[in-house]
Motif scaffolding. Structure first.
Motif, PDB file in Angstrom:
ATOM      1  N   ARG A  11      31.579  48.721  41.628  1.00  0.00           N
ATOM      2  CA  ARG A  11      32.669  47.916  42.154  1.00  0.00           C
ATOM      3  C   ARG A  11      32.973  46.766  41.191  1.00  0.00           C
ATOM      4  O   ARG A  11      32.066  46.237  40.542  1.00  0.00           O
ATOM      5  N   THR A  12      34.236  46.370  41.129  1.00  0.00           N
ATOM      6  CA  THR A  12      34.657  45.245  40.295  1.00  0.00           C
ATOM      7  C   THR A  12      35.569  44.334  41.112  1.00  0.00           C
ATOM      8  O   THR A  12      36.513  44.809  41.760  1.00  0.00           O
ATOM      9  N   ILE A  13      35.254  43.042  41.107  1.00  0.00           N
ATOM     10  CA  ILE A  13      36.094  42.051  41.773  1.00  0.00           C
ATOM     11  C   ILE A  13      36.921  41.308  40.728  1.00  0.00           C
ATOM     12  O   ILE A  13      36.396  40.894  39.686  1.00  0.00           O
ATOM     13  N   TYR A  14      38.209  41.160  41.006  1.00  0.00           N
ATOM     14  CA  TYR A  14      39.121  40.409  40.148  1.00  0.00           C
ATOM     15  C   TYR A  14      39.418  39.088  40.858  1.00  0.00           C
ATOM     16  O   TYR A  14      39.765  39.077  42.037  1.00  0.00           O
ATOM     17  N   ARG A  15      39.294  38.000  40.124  1.00  0.00           N
ATOM     18  CA  ARG A  15      39.375  36.671  40.746  1.00  0.00           C
ATOM     19  C   ARG A  15      40.263  35.763  39.903  1.00  0.00           C
ATOM     20  O   ARG A  15      40.167  35.734  38.675  1.00  0.00           O
ATOM     21  N   GLN A  16      41.102  35.008  40.592  1.00  0.00           N
ATOM     22  CA  GLN A  16      41.973  34.055  39.892  1.00  0.00           C
ATOM     23  C   GLN A  16      42.291  32.890  40.819  1.00  0.00           C
ATOM     24  O   GLN A  16      42.609  33.084  41.993  1.00  0.00           O
ATOM     25  N   ARG A  17      42.177  31.680  40.278  1.00  0.00           N
ATOM     26  CA  ARG A  17      42.641  30.505  41.010  1.00  0.00           C
ATOM     27  C   ARG A  17      44.019  30.157  40.478  1.00  0.00           C
ATOM     28  O   ARG A  17      44.186  29.877  39.293  1.00  0.00           O
ATOM     29  N   LEU A  18      44.999  30.205  41.379  1.00  0.00           N
ATOM     30  CA  LEU A  18      46.379  30.010  40.962  1.00  0.00           C
ATOM     31  C   LEU A  18      46.657  28.549  40.653  1.00  0.00           C
ATOM     32  O   LEU A  18      45.867  27.667  40.973  1.00  0.00           O
ATOM     33  N   ALA A  19      47.805  28.296  40.064  1.00  0.00           N
ATOM     34  CA  ALA A  19      48.171  26.936  39.669  1.00  0.00           C
ATOM     35  C   ALA A  19      48.230  25.999  40.873  1.00  0.00           C
ATOM     36  O   ALA A  19      47.958  24.796  40.746  1.00  0.00           O
ATOM     37  N   ASN A  20      48.560  26.512  42.051  1.00  0.00           N
ATOM     38  CA  ASN A  20      48.637  25.655  43.242  1.00  0.00           C
ATOM     39  C   ASN A  20      47.282  25.450  43.912  1.00  0.00           C
ATOM     40  O   ASN A  20      47.185  24.765  44.929  1.00  0.00           O
ATOM     41  N   GLY A  21      46.222  26.070  43.365  1.00  0.00           N
ATOM     42  CA  GLY A  21      44.878  25.889  43.902  1.00  0.00           C
ATOM     43  C   GLY A  21      44.374  27.033  44.750  1.00  0.00           C
ATOM     44  O   GLY A  21      43.187  27.081  45.102  1.00  0.00           O
ATOM     45  N   LEU A  22      45.242  27.983  45.115  1.00  0.00           N
ATOM     46  CA  LEU A  22      44.825  29.102  45.961  1.00  0.00           C
ATOM     47  C   LEU A  22      43.873  30.021  45.202  1.00  0.00           C
ATOM     48  O   LEU A  22      44.166  30.442  44.077  1.00  0.00           O
ATOM     49  N   LEU A  23      42.734  30.332  45.824  1.00  0.00           N
ATOM     50  CA  LEU A  23      41.769  31.270  45.249  1.00  0.00           C
ATOM     51  C   LEU A  23      42.095  32.674  45.742  1.00  0.00           C
ATOM     52  O   LEU A  23      42.146  32.927  46.949  1.00  0.00           O
ATOM     53  N   VAL A  24      42.302  33.604  44.799  1.00  0.00           N
ATOM     54  CA  VAL A  24      42.632  34.992  45.132  1.00  0.00           C
ATOM     55  C   VAL A  24      41.535  35.898  44.590  1.00  0.00           C
ATOM     56  O   VAL A  24      41.136  35.775  43.426  1.00  0.00           O
ATOM     57  N   GLN A  25      41.056  36.807  45.432  1.00  0.00           N
ATOM     58  CA  GLN A  25      40.070  37.797  45.005  1.00  0.00           C
ATOM     59  C   GLN A  25      40.528  39.183  45.441  1.00  0.00           C
ATOM     60  O   GLN A  25      40.958  39.372  46.591  1.00  0.00           O
ATOM     61  N   LEU A  26      40.418  40.134  44.534  1.00  0.00           N
ATOM     62  CA  LEU A  26      40.864  41.510  44.767  1.00  0.00           C
ATOM     63  C   LEU A  26      39.716  42.462  44.476  1.00  0.00           C
ATOM     64  O   LEU A  26      39.086  42.383  43.414  1.00  0.00           O
ATOM     65  N   LEU A  27      39.458  43.372  45.399  1.00  0.00           N
ATOM     66  CA  LEU A  27      38.398  44.364  45.224  1.00  0.00           C
ATOM     67  C   LEU A  27      38.988  45.754  45.431  1.00  0.00           C
ATOM     68  O   LEU A  27      39.153  46.215  46.570  1.00  0.00           O
ATOM     69  N   PRO A  28      39.337  46.450  44.340  1.00  0.00           N
ATOM     70  CA  PRO A  28      39.846  47.820  44.483  1.00  0.00           C
ATOM     71  C   PRO A  28      38.734  48.760  44.946  1.00  0.00           C
ATOM     72  O   PRO A  28      37.576  48.641  44.501  1.00  0.00           O
ATOM     73  N   MET A  29      39.078  49.696  45.833  1.00  0.00           N
ATOM     74  CA  MET A  29      38.131  50.713  46.300  1.00  0.00           C
ATOM     75  C   MET A  29      38.785  52.077  46.115  1.00  0.00           C
ATOM     76  O   MET A  29      39.465  52.582  47.016  1.00  0.00           O
TER      77      MET A  29
END
Length: 432
Positions: A11-29
């Motif tokens: 499994r691989t998690i993709y993570r990014q904190r956007l310019a407005n501060g929102l933390l986004v995490q994506l886990l493809p299955m």
């Protein structure tokens, strides 16, 4: 976009904190048809005292504001977000806990459209006097319904024993009286303070393309204007961190057929590091399994003596700023049940010694349960608690659990089990 690979789980998690501060995490299955999303604010029922956004004076809002806000976010001037999800073939829901509010959907199609609905309705507040008054009636009925639920009254009564002077003693939904004091202005004040992107996180898991999905999210957020970020200033503080304010015993009479009893144990250890907090939780979970699971001598002895039955349950709750365990059963031997549970807790070292030969099996069973959750997009997203466990996800939990030894149980037992932290609550039938 950062990339974190867990080779042992493929499994691989993709993570990014956007310019407005929102933390986004994506886990493809790969191979899954469903996608599950959870959009969460670090805001719950205990956050009723705070310094509002861009202000200097502290306020105390009515109990139940976080839950009320969760209900109101779906309703807009010309539509309801539930209807939009339904038109797109998605199931949606939301929940509020002591420390968090989450908005959820699951879908097998139209991911981009559903994602935009989620982001847009949570980030577009709409409150009027009329809609607030209508919701007061709806939530008031919900509160009264739970007042007739003996299991809920047992649980809430025990928390009231463990935290008699803290906001946890109040129902997450508040009271009929407290929600009658909620106004559109209070809702907006709370929204502006806690629904800032930097106090929220978005977790998507399942059938998704991480690059395309992140682009959709970034594009959605770039088309919106947000207030300048300001860290929420909460004023929550335990009345007595040493737990000497715990009420040892209370009971309630209700129209039920069998007595119910719950023993509670309030923890006093505090944490500044989220990973240490998570490791502590996992270790306490193993400790309770060693003492009380259905393979233990304690359980079998008490079951055969009819002190407990199949309704017996136990759990450890770790929340922001507090933690506790509870042990519950329907039983005609309420006093003996409580005495036995307390005796087992107070002889924890001896109990761990007796469980030494079972420890590997107990730990493997818990590992198997967590690994099994990796096939559930819902479980993966809902196990995640950004601020509480320093961004740890379900796969991090499994890695930490593997490193826990039986010797760790002795140390945690010393830290967690204190005489002043123990309490008992009963719900007794009228005729008894």
């Amino acid at each position: 976009m950062d990339k974190y690979t867990y080779q042992e789980f493929n499994r691989t998690i993709y993570r990014q904190r956007l310019a407005n501060g929102l933390l986004v995490q994506l886990l493809p299955m790969p191979g899954f048809h469903k996608t599950y999303a959870a959009f969460s604010a670090n805001f719950g029922s205990i956050d009723n005292q705070f310094i509002p956004y861009h202000e200097k004076t502290a306020v105390r809002v009515p109990d139940g504001v976080a839950h009320f806000l969760e209900h109101k976010m779906f309703e807009k001037a010309d539509h309801d977000a539930f209807d939009l999800f339904g038109e797109l073939g998605a199931d949606s829901n939301a929940y509020t806990s002591f420390t968090q509010t989450s908005y959820l959907f699951s879908t097998t199609s139209h991911l981009k459209d559903n994602l935009n609905v989620l982001l847009d309705f949570v980030q577009t507040p709409y409150f009027t006097e009329q809609t607030v008054q209508k919701e007061q009636g709806i939530i008031g009925q919900e509160i009264q319904m739970y007042d007739d639920d003996a299991d809920w009254r047992l649980y809430l009564g025990l928390i009231g024993n463990l935290y008699p002077h803290d906001p946890m003693q109040i129902d997450i939904a508040g009271t009929v009286d407290s929600i009658s004091q909620i106004t559109p202005e209070i809702l907006m004040q709370s929204y502006r303070t806690f629904y800032q992107p930097n106090n929220m996180n978005l977790f998507l898991v399942g059938n998704l393309d991480p690059v395309a999905t992140m682009d959709w999210i970034v594009n959605n957020q770039n088309h919106k204007t947000f207030l300048p970020a300001e860290k929420p200033r909460r004023l929550f503080k335990l009345n007595d961190p040493t737990a000497h304010d715990v009420i040892p015993f209370r009971s309630l009479t209700m129209n039920i057929t069998r007595p119910k009893v719950m023993v509670g144990l309030r923890g006093i250890k505090q944490f500044t590091d989220g990973r240490q907090r998570l490791r502590y939780k996992l270790t306490v979970d193993l400790l309770l399994d060693a003492l009380f699971d259905d393979t233990s001598d304690n359980y079998l002895r008490l079951y055969n003596a009819e002190v407990l039955d199949d309704s017996f349950s136990y759990n450890f709750e770790m929340q922001r700023g507090f933690n506790f365990a509870y042990f519950s059963s329907n039983t005609n031997q309420m006093e003996r049940f409580a005495d036995e549970v307390v005796a087992i807790l107070e002889s924890a070292d001896k109990q761990i010694d007796a469980a030494r030969t079972r420890f590997t099996g107990i730990k493997n069973a818990e590992l198997g349960r967590l690994i099994g959750l990796l096939d559930s997009p819902e479980a993966i997203a809902n196990q995640y608690a950004d601020k509480l466990f320093a961004g740890a996800n379900l796969m991090d939990q499994i890695r930490l659990l593997k490193g826990i030894t039986i010797d760790d149980l002795y140390q945690v037992a010393k830290e967690f089990i204190t005489s002043q932290g123990i309490s008992v609550y009963q719900v007794v039938p009228h005729h008894q």
